[in-house]
Write a protein that holds these residues in place. Sequence first.
Motif, mmCIF file in Angstrom:
data_model
loop_
_atom_site.group_PDB
_atom_site.id
_atom_site.type_symbol
_atom_site.label_atom_id
_atom_site.label_comp_id
_atom_site.label_asym_id
_atom_site.label_seq_id
_atom_site.Cartn_x
_atom_site.Cartn_y
_atom_site.Cartn_z
ATOM 1 N N VAL A 64 6.240 -32.510 -67.708
ATOM 2 C CA VAL A 64 5.235 -31.427 -67.504
ATOM 3 C C VAL A 64 4.355 -31.207 -68.606
ATOM 4 N N ARG A 65 4.959 -31.743 -69.924
ATOM 5 C CA ARG A 65 4.296 -31.510 -71.064
ATOM 6 C C ARG A 65 4.396 -32.547 -72.072
ATOM 7 N N ASN A 106 -0.607 -31.694 -74.197
ATOM 8 C CA ASN A 106 -1.224 -32.099 -72.998
ATOM 9 C C ASN A 106 -0.075 -31.488 -71.801
ATOM 10 N N ALA A 107 -0.505 -30.429 -71.067
ATOM 11 C CA ALA A 107 0.246 -29.876 -69.939
ATOM 12 C C ALA A 107 -0.231 -30.754 -68.704
ATOM 13 N N ASP A 108 0.859 -30.752 -68.013
ATOM 14 C CA ASP A 108 0.641 -31.347 -66.437
ATOM 15 C C ASP A 108 -0.264 -30.055 -65.761
ATOM 16 N N PHE A 109 -1.229 -30.733 -64.713
ATOM 17 C CA PHE A 109 -1.899 -29.688 -64.056
ATOM 18 C C PHE A 109 -1.192 -28.531 -63.393
ATOM 19 N N ALA A 110 -0.022 -28.922 -62.712
ATOM 20 C CA ALA A 110 0.627 -27.878 -61.820
ATOM 21 C C ALA A 110 1.119 -26.878 -63.026
ATOM 22 N N LEU A 111 1.802 -27.148 -64.152
ATOM 23 C CA LEU A 111 2.205 -26.245 -65.139
ATOM 24 C C LEU A 111 0.927 -25.608 -65.799
ATOM 25 N N GLY A 114 -0.484 -22.656 -63.401
ATOM 26 C CA GLY A 114 0.805 -21.556 -63.199
ATOM 27 C C GLY A 114 1.403 -21.772 -61.800
ATOM 28 N N GLN A 115 1.179 -23.192 -61.295
ATOM 29 C CA GLN A 115 1.894 -23.618 -60.026
ATOM 30 C C GLN A 115 3.227 -23.553 -59.831
ATOM 31 N N ILE A 116 3.851 -23.726 -61.164
ATOM 32 C CA ILE A 116 5.195 -23.951 -60.984
ATOM 33 C C ILE A 116 5.845 -22.460 -61.557
ATOM 34 N N LEU A 117 6.661 -22.169 -60.525
ATOM 35 C CA LEU A 117 7.392 -20.898 -60.182
ATOM 36 C C LEU A 117 8.334 -20.770 -61.528
ATOM 37 N N GLY A 118 8.036 -19.868 -62.360
ATOM 38 C CA GLY A 118 8.990 -19.475 -63.778
ATOM 39 C C GLY A 118 8.372 -20.421 -64.828
ATOM 40 N N LEU A 122 0.471 -21.954 -69.965
ATOM 41 C CA LEU A 122 -0.217 -22.690 -71.141
ATOM 42 C C LEU A 122 -1.068 -24.026 -70.875
ATOM 43 N N GLY A 123 -2.386 -24.080 -70.980
ATOM 44 C CA GLY A 123 -3.045 -25.268 -70.967
ATOM 45 C C GLY A 123 -2.871 -26.188 -71.786
ATOM 46 N N SER A 124 -3.653 -27.456 -71.674
ATOM 47 C CA SER A 124 -3.676 -28.347 -72.878
ATOM 48 C C SER A 124 -4.638 -27.849 -73.913
ATOM 49 N N LYS A 125 -4.067 -28.209 -75.298
ATOM 50 C CA LYS A 125 -4.831 -27.921 -76.413
ATOM 51 C C LYS A 125 -4.942 -29.283 -77.492
ATOM 52 N N SER A 126 -6.070 -28.981 -78.163
ATOM 53 C CA SER A 126 -5.764 -30.090 -79.200
ATOM 54 C C SER A 126 -6.523 -29.594 -80.459
ATOM 55 N N ALA A 127 -6.292 -30.138 -81.525
ATOM 56 C CA ALA A 127 -7.133 -29.660 -82.920
ATOM 57 C C ALA A 127 -6.820 -30.758 -84.044
#
Length: 187
Positions: A64-65, A106-111, A114-118, A122-127
């Motif tokens: 998921v990440r 990189n977060a999975d789209f569902a994560l 907010g589609q995963i209960l619990g 947090l979305g994907s980030k890069s820097a």
Amino acid sequence: FAAGWTYNVAFIYSANRETDSYASGYVSEPQLIAALATGLINPFGPSDPAGDALLASTQVTGTVRAASGITRSVEAKVAKEIYELPAGPLAIALGTELRRENFSDNADFALASGQILGGSQLGSKSASRTVEAAFAELNVPVVKTVEAQFAARFDPYGDFGSTTHPKISIRCQPERSLLLRSPCRTG
């Protein structure tokens, strides 16, 4: 090296990777709501095999990440004894560092959505950033068993400003088997 200077040049590469995976215990909220709406799942007791299979199909498993951090650095230093004092040589060292840091998470789209209960939302980030630094050190023998060090390091960061770190320290070795150090940072 020329005129009594010694030098040291180094290239450093460091990579860190992390993966978060769900094995069980997390469900897709939209899939769970749709499954409950069928009436095949009994939320208050045992379900029949079709309800159990439907509930199992709402589980989220796998990665998921995925995150990674990579640092590349080139460091160079020159040093020389510049003057002979009664207690030993007065020595100077000068150096510089150039560092490139990259980070991605990189977060999975569902994560991320907010589609995963619990799960987190947090979305994907890069820097990335480039860091340059310069430093100077002066070692001063006070007496045969005591040495003072004066140092400063300057780091200009493009993303939050510059920092300067001066340092004064004392090194005392009254016997071969006894070494005392007393750092005193001034910044």
